[in-house]
Design a protein around this motif. Structure first.
Motif, PDB file in Angstrom:
ATOM      1  N   VAL A  90       0.865  -1.179   0.000  1.00 41.61           N
ATOM      2  CA  VAL A  90       0.000   0.000   0.000  1.00 41.61           C
ATOM      3  C   VAL A  90       0.903   1.232   0.000  1.00 41.61           C
ATOM      4  N   TRP A  91       0.499   2.222  -0.790  1.00 40.17           N
ATOM      5  CA  TRP A  91       1.245   3.486  -0.819  1.00 40.17           C
ATOM      6  C   TRP A  91       0.728   4.352   0.320  1.00 40.17           C
ATOM      7  N   THR A  92       1.572   4.579   1.312  1.00 38.73           N
ATOM      8  CA  THR A  92       1.181   5.451   2.425  1.00 38.73           C
ATOM      9  C   THR A  92       2.421   6.058   3.061  1.00 38.73           C
ATOM     10  N   ALA A  93       2.265   7.261   3.539  1.00 39.09           N
ATOM     11  CA  ALA A  93       3.369   7.988   4.194  1.00 39.09           C
ATOM     12  C   ALA A  93       4.632   7.959   3.346  1.00 39.09           C
ATOM     13  N   GLY A  94       4.474   8.196   2.062  1.00 36.04           N
ATOM     14  CA  GLY A  94       5.620   8.381   1.180  1.00 36.04           C
ATOM     15  C   GLY A  94       6.374   7.126   0.809  1.00 36.04           C
ATOM     16  N   ALA A  95       5.794   5.963   1.039  1.00 35.07           N
ATOM     17  CA  ALA A  95       6.502   4.724   0.688  1.00 35.07           C
ATOM     18  C   ALA A  95       5.518   3.622   0.333  1.00 35.07           C
ATOM     19  N   LEU A 337      -1.790  -0.724  -3.713  1.00 30.38           N
ATOM     20  CA  LEU A 337      -3.015   0.058  -3.569  1.00 30.38           C
ATOM     21  C   LEU A 337      -2.623   1.406  -2.994  1.00 30.38           C
ATOM     22  N   VAL A 338      -3.586   2.311  -2.905  1.00 29.63           N
ATOM     23  CA  VAL A 338      -3.272   3.656  -2.410  1.00 29.63           C
ATOM     24  C   VAL A 338      -4.164   3.955  -1.203  1.00 29.63           C
TER      25      VAL A 338
END
Ligand SMILES: Cc1cc2nc3c(=O)[nH]c(=O)nc-3n(C[C@H](O)[C@H](O)[C@H](O)COP(=O)(O)OP(=O)(O)OC[C@H]3O[C@@H](n4cnc5c(N)ncnc54)[C@H](O)[C@@H]3O)c2cc1C
Length: 474
Positions: A90-95, A337-338
Motif C-alpha cells: 500500500v502506498w502510504t506515508a511516502g513509501a 493500492l493507495v
C-alpha cells in the motif's frame, strides 16, 4: 422443439454467456443477444508487449467454487494458474509498504504483523487492539442482517470496531481496488459479506475472523491455497470458450443487436430489438442496471426504478511496459493500492502484472496495469490519452521511482463499469425479484448489478437464474 420454446438471454457478458451455455448444455434452444459486436462485456484481453494481457478482470476468486467449476466444465481447468506473487503493498506515508499477513478484506487478524508493517501508527495499532477487548456488541448491534434489511456500510463497521487508520490504510484501499468506490458508503452485505458474517458472530471482529480462520484450518482447508486463479491466455479465454461451446451446440448468437423493449403477449415474451421483434418462452436479462431497468419498467415498476438508481464508477486501465532497470523498486509482489490518506493525482492502484503472473514474467521488461478514476472523482478520466499517460507516468515516478521511457502503452476506458452498492442493496434486489415473480412467469435477472460484481458472483447468478426458470417450468 418449436420456436416457442426458445429462451432468449439478453447481454453476452460473463453472466449471459454462462446462462446461455448452461441452458444449451441442458438441450434448450437459446438465443443470446448483445448490443456490442463482441461477447464478453467487461471482460477483454488483447496482445500487449508480446503477451495476452487483460484490459479488465485478470483473476477470479478461487476460494469460492463457481468460476473454477465453470472452467472445469469447459475443459479449461488444466490451464488455470495462480498468481506467482500475491503479497501486495500500500502506498502510504511516502513509501510502498508491504501489507501484513493475516488480512481479511483488509481487516488485520495478526496485530504483531500489522505493527511491523509500518502502515499504521502506534495509536492506530492501539485503537485496532481495543477490538480484542470487546465482550459486548456495540449498541444497536448484533450486526447487520446479511439479507439487506439492516445492512450498513463497510466504513461504519470497520471505523467503529478498529478505528480510522485500519479503515483508511487497509480496508478502504482493498475494497476500492475492487469496485473503484467509496467504502464509507459501500453495502457491507454486498461488498464485504465475509466481514458481515464475522461481525454478526462475535462482538470482536478480529476474534471472529480468527475463529473463521481456525475453523477453515480444522476443516482441512489449506491456509496457503491460492485465493485467486487466472488463465494464461487472458480471462477472455473463458468468455471465448463459452461462446464457442454455445455455437457448437447450435445456440443462436446475435451480436450488434440491442434489446429496446420487452412485452408479454399471450404466453410469450416479445423482445423488441434494433433488428426486429423476437418471441421467447422465457427471458434472462443479464444487463447493466440502466438498460435492464428500462426493459423491466413495465413489468416491475418499483424494482426497475430502484435499479435505475444504482450508480456506477467509470475507470481506465492503463497498461504499460517499462524497463525494469528504470524502476527504483524491486517488484517483489503483485502490486500496490493507495491509502485514502495518501491519494495520488491519477493512479488509484497498480498491478505488477509481470511479477503477479508467471506467464507474463520477463527479466528485462515490467508490465504494469494501472487503474485510474473512481466513483465521484473523474478528473483523471477527463484527460485525453496523452495527458492521462503523462499523469500516470508522474505517479509511477512518485511511487516506484520510474525514470525512463514508456516502451508501450495501452489505454482501456471502462465507462459506467463498476456498480456502487449502497446499504440495503440486497433487500432491493430481493424486492425486484419478488415483483417479477408476481407477474407473468419466465422473466429473470442476473449479473453484476444484482447480487454483486466479479466473475464468480456473475457465474453463480447465471446458474441461479437458469435454476429459477426450471422451477417455473421452463
Ligand atoms: C477494469 C475492471 C477490472 C475488473 N477486475 C476483475 C477481476 O480481476 N476479477 C473479477 O472477478 N471481476 C473483475 N471485474 C468485474 C467483472 O469484470 C464484472 O463484474 C463482470 O464481468 C460483469 O459481467 P456481467 O455479465 O454482469 O455484465 P457485463 O460484462 O457488463 O455484460 C453486459 C452486456 O450487456 C450488453 N448490453 C447492454 N445493453 C444492452 C441491450 N440493450 N441489449 C443487448 N445487450 C446489451 C453489453 O454490451 C454487455 O456485453 C472487473 C471489472 C472492471 C471494469
Amino acid at each position: 422443439m418449436t420456436d416457442d420454446d426458445t429462451i432468449v438471454v439478453i447481454g453476452a457478458g460473463i453472466t449471459g454467456l454462462t446462462a446461455a451455455h448452461t441452458l444449451s448444455a441442458q438441450g434448450r434452444r437459446v438465443t443470446l443477444l448483445d448490443a456490442a459486436d463482441r461477447v464478453g462485456g467487461r471482460i477483454l484481453s488483447s496482445p500487449f508487449a508480446g503477451h495476452m494481457v487483460d484490459c479488465g478482470a485478470d483473476a477470479f476468486l478461487a476460494r469460492v467454487p463457481d468460476a473454477v467449476e465453470l472452467c472445469r466444465e469447459l475443459g479449461l481447468d488444466h490451464l488455470l494458474t495462480s498468481p506467482a506473487s500475491s503479497s501486495a503493498h500500500v502506498w502510504t506515508a511516502g513509501a510502498l509498504r508491504r501489507l501484513p499477513a493475516g488480512l481479511v478484506l483488509g481487516v488485520p487478524t495478526d496485530l504483531e504483523a500489522l505493527g511491523d508493517s509500518g502502515i499504521i501508527s502506534a495509536d492506530g495499532l492501539a485503537r485496532a487492539a481495543e477490538d480484542l477487548d470487546r465482550t459486548e456488541w456495540p449498541e444497536g448491534e448484533p450486526g447487520p442482517d446479511p439479507e439487506g434489511a439492516d445492512d450498513r456500510s463497510v466504513g461504519d463497521l470497520v471505523r467503529s470496531r478498529l478505528g480510522d487508520e485500519v479503515f483508511e490504510r487497509l480496508v478502504a484501499p482493498l475494497l476500492s481496488g475492487v469496485n473503484a468506490g467509496d467504502a464509507d458508503v459501500l453495502s457491507l452485505a454486498t461488498g464485504a459479506a465475509q466481514l458481515a458474517a464475522a461481525a454478526r458472530r462475535e462482538p470482536s471482529l478480529i476474534r471472529s475472523l480468527r475463529q473463521q480462520q481456525e475453523a477453515a484450518r480444522a476443516s482441512g482447508a489449506d491456509p496457503q491455497a491460492p485465493v485467486f486463479a487466472g488463465l494464461p491466455g487472458g480471462t477472455q479465454m473463458l468468455t471465448d470458450t463459452l461462446r464457442a461451446e454455445l455455437e457448437r451446440r447450435g445456440g443462436d448468437l446475435r451480436l450488434g443487436v440491442a434489446a429496446t423493449g420487452l412485452r408479454h403477449e399471450g404466453h410469450r415474451w416479445m423482445i423488441d430489438t434494433t433488428e426486429g421483434t423476437l418471441p421467447a418462452a422465457a427471458v434472462v436479462l443479464a444487463l447493466p442496471a440502466a438498460p435492464s431497468a428500462r426493459l423491466l419498467a413495465p413489468h416491475a415498476p418499483e424494482g426497475a426504478a430502484e435499479l435505475a438508481r444504482l450508480e456506477y464508477a467509470s475507470v481506465a486501465m492503463i497498461t504499460l511496459a517499462v524497463r525494469r532497470a528504470d524502476l527504483a523498486c524491486d517488484l517483489d509482489g503483485s502490486g500496490f493500492l493507495v491509502a485514502l490518506t495518501d491519494r495520488l493525482p491519477a493512479l488509484t492502484a497498480c498491478s505488477w502484472a509481470s511479477s503477479k503472473w508467471a506467464h507474463l514474467a520477463d527479466p528485462d521488461i515490467a508490465v504494469l496495469r494501472v487503474s485510474a478514476g473512481r466513483h465521484g472523482d473523474t478528473a483523471a478520466l477527463a484527460l485525453d490519452d496523452t495527458a492521462l499517460t503523462e499523469a500516470i507516468a508522474a505517479d509511477l515516478t512518485t511511487t516506484m521511482g520510474l525514470d525512463g521511457p514508456l516502451l508501450e502503452v495501452r489505454i482501456t476506458r471502462w465507462d459506467d463499469a463498476l456498480p456502487q452498492f449502497r446499504p440495503g442493496h440486497l433487500g432491493r434486489v430481493r424486492a425486484l425479484r419478488a415483483e417479477l415473480d408476481a407477474g407473468p412467469p419466465g422473466l429473470v435477472v442476473a449479473g453484476a448489478a444484482h447480487d454483486g460484481l466479479g466473475i464468480p458472483s456473475c457465474v453463480r447468478q447465471a446458474r441461479n437464474a437458469v435454476q429459477h426458470l426450471a422451477e417455473q417450468g421452463f
